[in-house]
Design a protein around this motif. Structure first.
Motif, mmCIF file in Angstrom:
data_model
loop_
_atom_site.group_PDB
_atom_site.id
_atom_site.type_symbol
_atom_site.label_atom_id
_atom_site.label_comp_id
_atom_site.label_asym_id
_atom_site.label_seq_id
_atom_site.Cartn_x
_atom_site.Cartn_y
_atom_site.Cartn_z
ATOM 1 N N ARG A 198 -5.618 73.932 65.086
ATOM 2 C CA ARG A 198 -4.914 73.697 66.354
ATOM 3 C C ARG A 198 -5.839 73.770 67.567
ATOM 4 O O ARG A 198 -5.394 73.488 68.682
ATOM 5 N N LEU A 199 -7.090 74.158 67.374
ATOM 6 C CA LEU A 199 -7.981 74.409 68.501
ATOM 7 C C LEU A 199 -9.034 73.320 68.633
ATOM 8 O O LEU A 199 -9.576 72.844 67.632
ATOM 9 N N ASP A 200 -9.355 72.959 69.875
ATOM 10 C CA ASP A 200 -10.440 72.007 70.079
ATOM 11 C C ASP A 200 -11.783 72.737 69.982
ATOM 12 O O ASP A 200 -11.845 73.970 69.915
ATOM 13 N N GLY A 201 -12.856 71.973 69.985
ATOM 14 C CA GLY A 201 -14.176 72.555 69.772
ATOM 15 C C GLY A 201 -14.566 73.576 70.819
ATOM 16 O O GLY A 201 -15.090 74.652 70.493
ATOM 17 N N ALA A 202 -14.318 73.269 72.094
ATOM 18 C CA ALA A 202 -14.712 74.188 73.162
ATOM 19 C C ALA A 202 -13.946 75.502 73.070
ATOM 20 O O ALA A 202 -14.517 76.585 73.269
ATOM 21 N N THR A 203 -12.660 75.427 72.753
ATOM 22 C CA THR A 203 -11.858 76.646 72.632
ATOM 23 C C THR A 203 -12.318 77.473 71.439
ATOM 24 O O THR A 203 -12.430 78.703 71.523
ATOM 25 N N SER A 204 -12.604 76.814 70.326
ATOM 26 C CA SER A 204 -13.087 77.533 69.143
ATOM 27 C C SER A 204 -14.395 78.252 69.428
ATOM 28 O O SER A 204 -14.587 79.407 69.024
ATOM 29 N N ASP A 238 1.896 75.248 69.265
ATOM 30 C CA ASP A 238 1.156 74.301 70.102
ATOM 31 C C ASP A 238 1.101 74.771 71.554
ATOM 32 O O ASP A 238 0.098 74.548 72.250
ATOM 33 N N ALA A 291 -2.357 75.517 73.555
ATOM 34 C CA ALA A 291 -2.669 74.882 74.839
ATOM 35 C C ALA A 291 -3.023 75.931 75.889
ATOM 36 O O ALA A 291 -3.939 75.738 76.704
ATOM 37 N N ALA A 303 -6.511 77.065 75.305
ATOM 38 C CA ALA A 303 -7.492 76.073 75.744
ATOM 39 C C ALA A 303 -7.728 76.169 77.249
ATOM 40 O O ALA A 303 -8.874 76.093 77.720
ATOM 41 N N ARG A 306 -11.360 77.985 79.433
ATOM 42 C CA ARG A 306 -12.155 77.243 80.422
ATOM 43 C C ARG A 306 -12.197 77.922 81.785
ATOM 44 O O ARG A 306 -12.811 77.390 82.713
#
Length: 326
Positions: free
Chosen positions: A186-192, A314, A318, A321, A325
């Motif tokens: 469920r996580l994008d690369g930057a969040t991971s 989800d 979100a 995420a 940032r």
């Protein structure tokens, strides 16, 4: 808390029961049998009820009894949560009171009902989140809740059998690695990457810090405010929703309050956060403080993602995420 509509005002003993403009059984989640159980615990029939305007994880109904009293019936998110709330509730309320933290007295509940619930005495007041409508109110709320934070940290946790994952950095890091592994898809690369860095930093950041009592969901929505007689001021009438209570790092409640306000009320955060920190014991400009706050926020969000059902997962991903940032 909103005023009671006329049809729901407690009646005097000489009055006939009022019509139920909002039936206690009207909510599909609340069976008539559950309301009968509420009446048995309260010692009086429920003649009317209406949903509170606040409540997210748990939905709350404000009920009027035939004898004129009012109670709060909170539908709890699962039997495990309900059992912990009812097991710990009475003893925890005593310890919170000893530390100067007011709560809504627990009258009983039923963890095995079709809709598990806790029954609390009614506490008059408005929800703390309403104070965030303007900067001045946000600052007053921040000072009030910041002042509660050290009192919460002083609560004696001995014998309460609270969850201990957050009390030990090594245990927390191990749990966070498992949460992260399960959350991966469920996580994008930057969040991971941000989460992996946060997990790796848990033990060096928190080693040697003594755990204290933490509310676990210390947020504006979980406090009721009441006016101070004779003054243009408010005080905390009750701290609500303690089912996530746990021993944890002293900054957990501080970090979570900051996340809630920054994420959900970003226009108030610049004025509220400094006021909260000052009331909680003074601002800390060190890099270690900022790193600890960020790490605790990310790990708490990761834990909530791990516990979320399919529909909510989800949403928590979100939120993670966005927070990663900051």
């Amino acid at each position: 808390m909103p005023p009671v509509p006329p049809a729901h005002r407690p009646r005097r003993p000489t009055e006939r029961p009022e019509p139920r403009t909002t039936s206690p059984a009207a909510d599909g989640a609340v069976a008539a049998a559950a309301w009968a159980r509420v009446a048995a615990l309260a010692g009086s029939e429920v003649v009317a009820a209406a949903p509170a305007r606040w409540g997210f994880t748990n939905r709350t109904w404000l009920a009027t009894l035939a004898d004129g009293r009012r109670v709060a019936v909170q539908l709890l998110a699962g039997r495990e949560v309900a059992r912990r709330r009812l097991r710990v509730g009475a003893r925890l309320a005593e310890r919170l009171a000893a530390a100067g933290v007011p709560t809504a007295p627990l009258l009983g509940g039923d963890a095995d009902a079709a809709a598990p619930f806790a029954l609390h005495a009614f506490v008059a007041g408005r929800n703390g989140a309403e104070a965030l409508a303007a900067d001045a109110g946000a600052v007053r709320l921040a000072r009030l809740m910041g002042g509660l934070a050290p009192r919460l940290a002083a609560v004696d946790t001995r014998g309460l059998r609270l969850p201990s994952t957050w009390a030990d950095p090594a245990r927390l890091a191990g749990a966070a690695r498992r949460w992260l592994e399960r959350a991966g898809p469920r996580l994008d690369g930057a969040t991971s990457r941000a989460l992996r860095a946060a997990v790796a930093g848990v033990e060096p950041l928190f080693a040697g810090r003594r755990p204290v009592f933490a509310h676990g969901d210390f947020a504006p929505v979980n406090v009721l405010l009441a006016p101070v007689p004779g003054r243009r001021a408010e005080t905390a009438a009750a701290l609500l929703d303690l089912e996530f209570a746990r021993p944890a790092d002293p900054l957990l409640d501080v970090a979570w309050w900051g996340w809630i306000v920054r994420f959900h009320h970003p226009s108030r955060w610049p004025v509220a956060w400094p006021a909260f920190l000052a009331a909680a014991g003074g601002p800390d400009a060190s890099a270690a403080f900022a790193d600890r706050v960020r790490t605790l926020q990310l790990l708490r969000l990761l834990e909530l993602l791990d516990r979320a059902g399919r529909r909510a997962a989800d949403t928590w991903a979100a939120r993670l995420a966005v927070t990663a940032r900051w």
